[in-house]
Scaffold this active site. Structure first.
Site, PDB file in Angstrom:
ATOM      1  N   ASP A  28     -41.585 -60.774  51.974  1.00 33.53           N
ATOM      2  CA  ASP A  28     -42.066 -61.699  50.865  1.00 33.53           C
ATOM      3  C   ASP A  28     -40.775 -62.437  50.433  1.00 33.53           C
ATOM      4  OD1 ASP A  28     -43.149 -62.926  48.931  1.00 33.53           O
ATOM      5  OD2 ASP A  28     -43.254 -61.279  47.634  1.00 33.53           O
ATOM      6  N   ASP A  41     -43.161 -69.529  50.180  1.00 30.50           N
ATOM      7  CA  ASP A  41     -43.442 -67.822  49.847  1.00 30.50           C
ATOM      8  C   ASP A  41     -44.295 -67.356  50.879  1.00 30.50           C
ATOM      9  OD1 ASP A  41     -44.134 -65.614  48.769  1.00 30.50           O
ATOM     10  OD2 ASP A  41     -45.170 -66.461  47.014  1.00 30.50           O
TER      11      ASP A  41
END
Length: 438
Positions: free
Chosen positions: A83, A275
């Protein structure tokens, strides 16, 4: 407590799931560490519109990109989501949350047992990590963390061991900025324990149809992108925040191909975050409306939080083009349009009020881009993703700007360092071969 929006939020799904396993090759060399990345895919046949109070949003539990760690002594294999939108490492999600919808995404992953590790140390310090929807809480620990398939071991790494979580199908390996944490992040530990030469890493998610995804800490793979890397500065904190994120200026979004020719969409210049923990994009309603209008929709937000467009668009050869300075990343419309329930929506959803201005480009963009995140130089370098083999190299103190993708592309007149001289020779050979063919 810090609040992030990231991996697990915004399309809810029922049904089975599957895993596209990464090629089991972990490469470690002087100054870099390469890890294969697996893509966990939930069944997309059924969707739920989750209604909260007077609004409804589409929740994203479709995909996650994960790597395998070995935590403790002896090592216990644990999968965690990569992430770029958050900072901390934590493990042990509460799998019972997914008992009816996505059991294999959670129960199929081995969890970390603290009592089975002789090197575990309980810091007796609580943590709470919040995301756009859900989060995790528990206690901080330290332990040895190895990389599955390699000899690399990091000692005394701090991470969270969750005792409760919601809307999380895996633990999370946040590869954002360690400066936001107050202790050394995973990226920091790799550099300080001399596994990597820098706090930089490259990410290649590949296409929907292959299993060539990889993250290279401290290195790049010049056979996973085309042409030169364009390097842009990481912007300072936005929205009044104080913590660093991977902000970069997006100059425009456009369309090219088919009847569009080349078209720039209005109101698409804005700062964005890359992201990897988000399947879809989250952009201002006005931007989403302009995108939908350009694709033949009415530009109005639907009850489920999406912007509907004709389904025929996804079957075209048109690309959605994201421009960053002199680099344009071309994303096929099949990546930019999501079919569900007999209707189709732009793969960019409305922002909840508390996240206004937190503009995100997720996996639907990143699968078409090769991205290098460099915390040392506060830069992001990117190029069009491609795949013509494997040639991994360490990033030197010069950074990543001079690396050249070997999968075609026109070469710029740039200074070249010794570390990527092989890439240069290959690029010149490709140019020469092309000229002969012409």
């Amino acid at each position: 407590m810090r609040t992030f929006i990231d991996s697990t939020v915004f399309w809810a799904v029922l049904g089975a799931s599957s895993i596209v396993k990464a090629s089991p090759v972990t490469q470690e060399s002087n100054g870099f560490l390469s890890l294969p990345v697996s893509r966990d895919i939930a069944n997309q046949d059924h969707f739920l519109d989750r209604r909260e109070e007077t609004s409804a949003v589409l929740h994203d539990l479709l995909n996650s990109y994960s790597v395998q760690l070995e935590i403790g002594t002896p090592g216990q294999r644990v999968s965690v989501t990569i992430d770029t939108g958050s900072d901390m490492l934590w493990v042990n999600p509460k799998c019972s949350f997914y008992s009816s919808s996505q059991p294999s995404l959670c129960f199929g992953k081995v969890q970390y047992n603290t009592s089975a590790s002789s090197t575990w140390r309980n810091l007796t310090k609580p943590f709470e990590q919040l995301y756009g929807l859900g989060g995790a809480s528990g206690t901080f620990s330290t332990d040895r963390i190895g990389i599955y398939g390699s000899k690399t071991v990091l000692n005394d790494v701090q991470f969270g061991v969750a005792t409760n979580s919601s809307n999380q199908n895996l633990g999370v390996l946040g590869v954002g900025w360690g400066s936001n944490l107050g202790y050394k992040s995973f990226i920091d530990e790799l550099a300080s324990q001399k596994v990597t030469n820098s706090k930089a890493f490259s990410l290649s998610l590949g296409s929907r149809d292959n299993n060539e995804s990889a993250i290279i800490f401290g290195g790049v793979d010049t056979k996973k992108f085309s042409g030169p890397l364009t390097t842009k500065p990481i912007l300072p904190p936005q929205r009044g925040e104080t913590g660093d994120r991977y902000w970069i200026q997006l100059d425009s979004i456009g369309l090219s191909g088919g009847s569009y020719g080349t078209k720039t969409i209005n109101k698409t210049s804005l700062p964005v975050i890359f992201d990897s923990g988000s399947t879809y994009h989250f952009l201002p309603d006005e931007t989403n409306s302009q995108i939908a209008l350009s694709l033949g929709g009415n530009g109005k937000i639907s009850l489920n939080g999406g912007f509907q467009v004709p389904c025929d668009a996804q079957r075209s050869s048109v690309t959605m083009d994201f421009k960053f300075g002199d680099m344009t990343i071309r994303v096929p419309l099949r990546e930019s349009i999501i079919p569900t329930g007999g209707k189709c929506y732009v793969a960019s959803l409305t922002q909840e009020p508390r996240f206004k201005g937190l503009n995100i480009l997720g996996d639907n963009f990143l699968r078409s881009a090769y991205v290098v995140f460099d915390q040392d130089k506060r830069q992001i370098s990117l190029a069009q993703s491609a795949n013509c083999g494997r040639n991994e190299q360490a990033i030197t103190t010069a950074g990543a700007a001079d690396f050249f993708g070997e999968c075609g592309g026109a070469r710029k007149n740039v200074a070249v360092t010794t570390s990527n001289s092989l890439s240069v020779l290959w690029g010149l050979a490709v140019v020469a071969a092309t000229a002969l063919c012409l």
